[in-house]
Design an enzyme around this catalytic site. Structure first.
Site, PDB file in Angstrom:
ATOM      1  N   HIS A   1       0.812  -1.269  -0.004  1.00  0.00           N
ATOM      2  CA  HIS A   1      -0.043   0.142  -0.070  1.00  0.00           C
ATOM      3  C   HIS A   1       0.854   1.249   0.095  1.00  0.00           C
ATOM      4  O   HIS A   1       0.871   2.083  -0.770  1.00  0.00           O
ATOM      5  CB  HIS A   1      -0.944  -0.079   1.301  1.00  0.00           C
ATOM      6  CG  HIS A   1      -1.713  -1.346   1.606  1.00  0.00           C
ATOM      7  ND1 HIS A   1      -2.890  -1.494   0.716  1.00  0.00           N
ATOM      8  CD2 HIS A   1      -1.475  -2.348   2.394  1.00  0.00           C
ATOM      9  CE1 HIS A   1      -3.290  -2.805   1.162  1.00  0.00           C
ATOM     10  NE2 HIS A   1      -2.432  -3.234   2.284  1.00  0.00           N
TER      11      HIS A   1
HETATM   12  O1  RIB Z   1      -5.329  -0.149   4.601  1.00  0.00           O
HETATM   13  C1  RIB Z   1      -3.663  -0.058   4.312  1.00  0.00           C
HETATM   14  C2  RIB Z   1      -3.280   0.965   5.088  1.00  0.00           C
HETATM   15  O2  RIB Z   1      -3.298   0.722   6.493  1.00  0.00           O
HETATM   16  C3  RIB Z   1      -1.625   0.473   5.170  1.00  0.00           C
HETATM   17  O3  RIB Z   1      -1.018   1.443   5.074  1.00  0.00           O
HETATM   18  C4  RIB Z   1      -1.235  -0.106   6.647  1.00  0.00           C
HETATM   19  O4  RIB Z   1       0.156  -0.012   7.068  1.00  0.00           O
HETATM   20  C5  RIB Z   1      -2.427   0.233   7.488  1.00  0.00           C
HETATM   21  O5  RIB Z   1      -1.977   1.643   7.796  1.00  0.00           O
END
Ligand code: RIB
Length: 317
Positions: free
Chosen positions: A246
């Protein structure tokens, strides 16, 4: 990456292995980003751990010149929801990073955001948000004058077509602090969301992790070890060829926006639903007349994304 004008940025983060990747990517792209400071957020794990993890990562990358600030210890209204089930008890499980020798700056993260934006020229600073939006929202509430001075917000946040990850309808960063997300979404600041709809296309396959592990420095292998730890949960949950990566979508969008595609639409957040709390309602087909407040990224080129990440990692110690 060369030849771009260097962008002044503030990073909001609650590392988390995927956000470690984003931070290292930013540090590897030192010709493109001038990091004014990092604000640690309570999110994936408690604030004490996220502060410590930011300090550890800066020492790993030999960038202790960058200040780290502690943000709020909890969301604006709600109790903190954490994600140790994904990231482990420290948030950076998977690799042994030595305890930091450095300390966070004494100023609060919210005060740092306010002071830095006030001292900068209008539009000069971009907020790179990898975490819940608590500290930016608090800064906007305490100092509304900074909103028109913020150049833009690029945030890993939200989900619509890919639905939720922490609940059936909500993405974690928005779910942790939906009130903060609502304040930011209504701030009038130019916003780009990198939601699960695109981050779920960026899968850390075994081949990609092997290439990361083969980078001839210590940051690349360390990150590969971190991601090998955190991927367990998503591989088991989704059954894909790799876990979604992500965080680096935020710097990747800023470095090479043409890797991605999206649409300027309205995004609103559910703050009252029993079943849909924290859901980002993306008006993709522009059915309503709600303001088009977000550039909502829906697709990306995974090969180019990982190539860019590796190019940045190779520049690190
Ligand atoms: O939903 C994904 C995000 O939420 C990622 O960045 C993970 O690290 C959490 O923070």
């Amino acid at each position: 990456m060369t030849g771009q004008m260097k962008r002044d940025i503030i990073i909001l983060t609650d590392p988390g292995q995927d956000q470690a990747a984003a931070i290292l990517m930013i540090l590897g792209a030192a010709d493109a980003f001038n990091v004014k400071g990092i604000v640690a957020t309570a999110g994936n794990i408690d604030l004490s751990f996220t502060v410590n993890n930011c300090l550890k990562l800066l020492e790993l990358a030999e960038r202790t010149d960058i200040p780290v600030y502690a943000g709020s210890p909890r969301p604006i209204v709600r109790e903190l929801v954490t994600a140790e089930h994904v990231h482990g008890p420290t948030g950076l499980d998977g690799v042994e990073l030595r305890e930091p020798k450095t300390q966070p700056a004494p100023e609060s993260g919210v005060a740092f955001i306010i002071d830095t934006i006030r001292q900068a020229d209008a539009g000069e600073i971009t907020i790179c948000s990898l975490s819940p939006l608590t500290n930016l929202a608090l800064a906007l509430v305490q100092a509304p004058d900074i909103a028109p001075k913020i150049g833009g917000i690029v945030a890993m946040a939200g989900a619509y077509f890919e639905v939720g990850n922490i609940t059936p309808t909500a993405e974690f960063n928005v779910y942790v602090d939906p009130e903060a997300a609502d304040i930011v979404l209504n701030s009038g600041i130019p916003i780009t969301f990198l939601p699960l709809d695109v981050t779920h296309q960026m899968l850390s396959t075994p081949e990609r992790l092997d290439t990361m592990r083969a980078v001839e420095n210590h940051c690349g292998p360390a990150l590969a070890d971190m991601l090998t730890y955190s991927e367990r949960f998503d591989l088991n949950k989704y059954g894909w060829e790799g876990a979604p990566l992500h965080g680096p979508c935020v710097p990747a969008f800023m470095l090479e926006p043409d890797i991605f595609s999206g649409r300027q639409i309205n995004v609103s957040v559910e703050r009252h639903g029993q079943l849909t709390l924290g859901m980002t309602v993306a008006d993709w087909w522009q059915i309503t007349d709600r303001p088009k407040n977000v550039f909502y990224v829906r697709n990306g080129d995974a090969e180019r994304y990982y190539q860019l990440l590796l190019d940045c990692l190779r520049r690190l110690p």
